[in-house]
Design an enzyme around this catalytic site. Sequence first.
Site, PDB file in Angstrom:
ATOM      1  CD  GLU A 201       3.120  -2.616  -6.493  1.00  0.00           C
ATOM      2  OE1 GLU A 201       4.323  -2.976  -6.483  1.00  0.00           O
ATOM      3  OE2 GLU A 201       2.626  -1.968  -5.558  1.00  0.00           O
ATOM      4  CD  GLU A 344       4.392  -6.426   0.052  1.00  0.00           C
ATOM      5  OE1 GLU A 344       3.617  -7.130   0.735  1.00  0.00           O
ATOM      6  OE2 GLU A 344       5.569  -6.228   0.374  1.00  0.00           O
TER       7      GLU A 344
END
Length: 380
Positions: A201, A344
């Site tokens: 994310e 991430e």
Amino acid sequence: MQQENMKTLESLEDFRHFSEKELEIRFDQLKKQIVPADKTIREQAEKHWEHVAKPLGSLGVLEEDIVRAAAAQGEEVPDFSKRALLIFCADNGVVEEGVSQTGQEVTAAVVSNMTRGRSCSCLMAVKAETDVFPIDMGIACEVEHRGELYPLTERKIRRGTSNFTKAAAMTRQEVLTAILTGIDAVRVLKEQGYRLSAVGEMGIGNTTTSSAVASVLLQKDPELVTGAGAGLDSAGLKRKTEVIRRGIGLHHPDPMDGMEVLQKVGGFDLAAMAGAFLGGAIYHVPVVIDGVIAAAAAAAAGRIAPAATDYMLAAHVSAEPASIWLLDLIGVTPAIQAGLRLGEGTGALALFPLLDMALSIYRDMDTFAEMEIEEYKPLV
């Protein structure tokens, strides 16, 4: 790899044009397809490990990961040859409350870097031989680059969620849209031959939303589950904890209803990640959990469909306080403990080479019988 072939998610369905009723119908149809992972394959994989010519259980969590992946794929020897990282990107209205060091422009800047292959996750993905697919679920600011190495798939629901201290983060229609987008992303990848996926994310403020989701699902006070995120000082952490407490107190989400929790105090990125975990169960693709944000989404998915947890692997235990509690709630054991807290999908990527190594032993190592030596016996 994607740099050579420019793979995209062009066939990802756009649920933003669906009515709430149509979304509910589609979601119910897909949810009915979620069943426990293949028990017979699981037992066969466990038995195979017993015959591999090495000390029993000596690869620890990695042995269980191979077993879980085999059962999820429905094949005694799992296939990791083509894998993907889905990065769901969105902003969060709750940043209005001063819960982050940085503003929403940072989300757009990092995502722009992703499309050029220059973010942390993209650089790690090259080493992990993994294709990266960033998806805009609700980025507030304009993204400078939207293509090049890793094209940005645009499925923006709106420019960030609502501030959950004032209103629910999402409407029912929005949370369904995000979840179904995550589910469909796994479908598209499966059709393109990907047999293993991870989720990541990018979104300023999402350690606040994930801590709120964790607090509700774990039924623990926000102070126990909330960390400093990207680097808050003690005053900032106290403010963040109080913001979460206010949001939960305003909405009183049902801890047994994962979708309601996501809708009221979550984010577009968390809801899409939860959808990807559900998609893993629907399309029989093991999905790797990254850090605490992904774990919060995975736990919510587990509340929506408990059997979906069979298709999850835990990469690592994050430095954030809620991480290990969420993984325990899901019922998965992390393979890595390194104090990671980057996000991430970076922690998930770190697991992939370990899975490759474990699979090579599982698949290629001689058995005790082949070596004509006596097998190890379990200790009583």
